[in-house]
Design an enzyme around this catalytic site. Structure first.
Site, PDB file in Angstrom:
ATOM      1  N   CYS A  22     -49.275  -0.227-103.218  1.00 47.12           N
ATOM      2  CA  CYS A  22     -49.526   1.111-102.688  1.00 47.12           C
ATOM      3  C   CYS A  22     -48.847   1.258-101.335  1.00 47.12           C
ATOM      4  O   CYS A  22     -48.695   0.287-100.592  1.00 47.12           O
ATOM      5  CB  CYS A  22     -51.028   1.356-102.548  1.00 47.12           C
ATOM      6  SG  CYS A  22     -51.445   3.072-102.113  1.00 47.12           S
ATOM      7  N   TYR A  28     -61.162   1.070 -97.907  1.00 52.07           N
ATOM      8  CA  TYR A  28     -62.175   0.826 -98.925  1.00 52.07           C
ATOM      9  C   TYR A  28     -61.600   0.541-100.316  1.00 52.07           C
ATOM     10  O   TYR A  28     -62.344   0.314-101.267  1.00 52.07           O
ATOM     11  CB  TYR A  28     -63.146   2.001 -99.023  1.00 52.07           C
ATOM     12  CG  TYR A  28     -62.508   3.369 -99.240  1.00 52.07           C
ATOM     13  CD1 TYR A  28     -61.742   3.649-100.373  1.00 52.07           C
ATOM     14  CD2 TYR A  28     -62.701   4.401 -98.320  1.00 52.07           C
ATOM     15  CE1 TYR A  28     -61.183   4.895-100.576  1.00 52.07           C
ATOM     16  CE2 TYR A  28     -62.159   5.661 -98.521  1.00 52.07           C
ATOM     17  CZ  TYR A  28     -61.404   5.900 -99.656  1.00 52.07           C
ATOM     18  OH  TYR A  28     -60.844   7.142 -99.862  1.00 52.07           O
ATOM     19  N   SER A 129     -55.972  12.395-104.429  1.00 58.10           N
ATOM     20  CA  SER A 129     -57.089  11.831-103.658  1.00 58.10           C
ATOM     21  C   SER A 129     -57.128  12.429-102.260  1.00 58.10           C
ATOM     22  O   SER A 129     -56.213  12.213-101.460  1.00 58.10           O
ATOM     23  CB  SER A 129     -56.946  10.310-103.574  1.00 58.10           C
ATOM     24  OG  SER A 129     -57.012   9.733-104.858  1.00 58.10           O
ATOM     25  N   CYS A 281     -67.472   6.636-118.968  1.00 61.56           N
ATOM     26  CA  CYS A 281     -68.123   5.349-119.221  1.00 61.56           C
ATOM     27  C   CYS A 281     -69.288   5.094-118.266  1.00 61.56           C
ATOM     28  O   CYS A 281     -70.259   4.432-118.629  1.00 61.56           O
ATOM     29  CB  CYS A 281     -67.100   4.217-119.121  1.00 61.56           C
ATOM     30  SG  CYS A 281     -66.230   4.118-117.531  1.00 61.56           S
ATOM     31  N   ASP A 303     -61.058  -1.106-115.430  1.00 61.05           N
ATOM     32  CA  ASP A 303     -60.408  -0.931-114.130  1.00 61.05           C
ATOM     33  C   ASP A 303     -61.127  -1.704-113.032  1.00 61.05           C
ATOM     34  O   ASP A 303     -60.507  -2.257-112.125  1.00 61.05           O
ATOM     35  CB  ASP A 303     -60.396   0.566-113.800  1.00 61.05           C
ATOM     36  CG  ASP A 303     -59.548   0.900-112.597  1.00 61.05           C
ATOM     37  OD1 ASP A 303     -58.716   0.063-112.200  1.00 61.05           O
ATOM     38  OD2 ASP A 303     -59.689   2.004-112.048  1.00 61.05           O
ATOM     39  N   CYS A 347     -87.439   4.402-117.104  1.00 59.58           N
ATOM     40  CA  CYS A 347     -87.147   5.468-116.135  1.00 59.58           C
ATOM     41  C   CYS A 347     -86.971   6.807-116.846  1.00 59.58           C
ATOM     42  O   CYS A 347     -86.309   6.903-117.890  1.00 59.58           O
ATOM     43  CB  CYS A 347     -85.886   5.124-115.346  1.00 59.58           C
ATOM     44  SG  CYS A 347     -85.409   6.371-114.139  1.00 59.58           S
ATOM     45  N   CYS A 353     -78.430   8.448-116.861  1.00 56.99           N
ATOM     46  CA  CYS A 353     -77.858   7.410-116.007  1.00 56.99           C
ATOM     47  C   CYS A 353     -77.402   6.169-116.765  1.00 56.99           C
ATOM     48  O   CYS A 353     -76.287   5.694-116.588  1.00 56.99           O
ATOM     49  CB  CYS A 353     -78.895   7.019-114.946  1.00 56.99           C
ATOM     50  SG  CYS A 353     -78.418   5.669-113.868  1.00 56.99           S
ATOM     51  N   CYS A 357     -72.538   2.094-113.514  1.00 56.15           N
ATOM     52  CA  CYS A 357     -71.508   1.057-113.712  1.00 56.15           C
ATOM     53  C   CYS A 357     -72.062  -0.349-113.480  1.00 56.15           C
ATOM     54  O   CYS A 357     -72.718  -0.603-112.467  1.00 56.15           O
ATOM     55  CB  CYS A 357     -70.340   1.299-112.765  1.00 56.15           C
ATOM     56  SG  CYS A 357     -68.985   0.117-112.982  1.00 56.15           S
TER      57      CYS A 357
END
Length: 418
Positions: A22, A28, A129, A281, A303, A347, A353, A357
């Site tokens: 990049c 981050y 972004s 996903c 990813d 829950c 939810c 991930c």
């Protein structure tokens, strides 16, 4: 074949033609550190042979009438425009009667007139972004010299508009930006942005395995063993911070902008209230249908799991269909559901939810089980808050009324039929 069965039989591949390379140095970023996994690498560019192999293999492996190609990085525009001209040529060569679509996720700094003319002519959807107003954006999104990038990014955005390129904005939410939710949202509205998504930044400090690999962020949690490293990076958004961020934006959106501004987070949530499978996903019951291909032709489970333990093979030796339908990949996808702690299973917002991930599931539940999502309290607060509004939107749609009518309903009594 019903849609659900067709969805199960298809998979998506994110292509990383420039690998982790990049031109920016966003503090981050979870991907640029992956350069450490390619020691002595002379080039981070996908070869023409690998590209053609990928395009033909991917099209052949899919049963769906439309094949979506997604190009990411690192920064995918570092490949140069000629690379994407070859992409289009190869797609036309192998498409047959299938429709091809292309998406490109970029930081926007290298876009120019020639790029945008090409993207428009070939119907690329561009994700750009931008984290918010310049002082928010430039806090972490800097170039290799540590200089701010907002001017370059906004120039790129203006060129997308000039050439009528379809685009959306991807915004990362950090510890610093989370308290400025409405300011960020209104900034994008003023810029004329109509498609948005807000992604939480969650990264742990490196664990022992990460240090051995030369990485600055922890490797993925095991989900079945307690994680020693629970400390997060300075830029990681707080769980309730993120929940509050989404709620603040939602409160303005649901009163003023439904049908005019498309916030993908809210559309993903609506799918759950409609009883549909999640379109992404993150909020699916299981995962494993979204792999990646690196510039080398190596294929990985996800990813966020581009580590040696999650390598499925290489496109020069195996078909994408074989790799993505392998026992290893199916186990990878099912472990998300099978390792949910009881706190999640009971829950009331699990349906929306599903534990989110697996990368973020490194905490212990209230009763000491492994695999609780770091963002749990924030998501529970957010999904609980939007519940009554989502119920009304569902009722509107069931009566063939536009979702935007929720804005009229809110001005009067908000009646929800259970």
């Amino acid at each position: 074949m019903n849609l659900l069965k067709q969805r199960e039989n298809n998979f998506h591949i994110i292509a990383k033609p420039s690998g982790p390379l990049c031109n920016l140095d966003c503090h981050y970023c979870f991907y640029t550190e992956k350069e450490a996994l390619f020691p002595g690498q002379p080039s981070y560019k996908m070869s023409d042979v690998t590209l053609e192999n990928f395009v033909s293999n991917y099209i052949k492996s899919q049963k769906a009438p439309e094949i979506p190609f997604v190009w990411q990085g690192g920064e995918p525009t570092l490949m140069g425009l000629d690379f994407y001209k070859k992409v289009v040529q190869f797609q036309k060569k192998y498409a047959g009667d299938k429709k091809i679509s292309n998406s490109l996720q970029t930081n926007g700094t290298l876009l120019d007139d020639e790029w945008c003319e090409f993207l428009s002519a070939n119907d690329f959807l561009v994700g750009i972004s931008i984290d918010g107003p310049p002082d928010v954006h430039d806090y972490y999104r800097v170039n290799r010299g540590g200089k701010p990038t907002s001017d370059q990014v906004l120039r790129g955005l203006s060129l997308l508009l000039k050439y009528d390129v379809s685009y959306n904005v991807l915004t990362c939410v950090t510890k610093e930006s989370a308290p400025r939710a409405l300011e960020i949202y209104r900034y994008f509205k003023e810029k004329g942005v109509r498609y948005l998504q807000f992604i939480p930044i969650v990264e742990r400090l490196p664990d022992t395995k990460a240090l051995q690999l030369g990485l600055r962020h922890a490797t993925p949690p095991s989900l079945t063993q307690s994680e020693v490293q629970k400390a997060v990076s300075p830029w990681t958004v707080g769980p309730e911070q993120y929940g509050d961020f989404l709620i603040e934006v939602f409160e303005e959106w649901v009163r003023k902008d439904v049908g005019r501004v498309h916030v993908m987070n809210f559309e993903w949530a609506l799918a759950a209230w409609l009883g549909l499978p999640s379109p992404i996903c993150l909020f699916s019951e299981t995962c494993g249908n979204a792999g990646i291909i690196e510039h080398t032709g190596d294929v990985y489970s996800c990813d966020h799991f581009m580590y040696p333990d999650y390598k499925l093979g290489n496109i020069t030796k195996d078909s994408l269909k074989k790799m993505m339908s392998s026992i290893e990949q199916k186990e990878f996808g099912n472990v998300k559901r099978d390792t949910l702690p009881n706190q999640c299973r009971s829950c009331e917002v699990r349906f929306a939810c599903h534990g989110e991930c697996p990368k973020h599931r490194f905490l212990l539940s209230d009763d000491g089980e492994t695999g609780l999502n770091y963002l749990c309290t924030g998501y529970k607060k957010y999904f609980s808050h939007i519940h009554r509004y989502m119920k009304v939107i569902v009722q509107l749609l069931e009566h063939n009324l536009p979702a935007s009518d929720i804005m009229k309903v809110i001005k009067g009594p908000l009646v929800v039929r259970n």
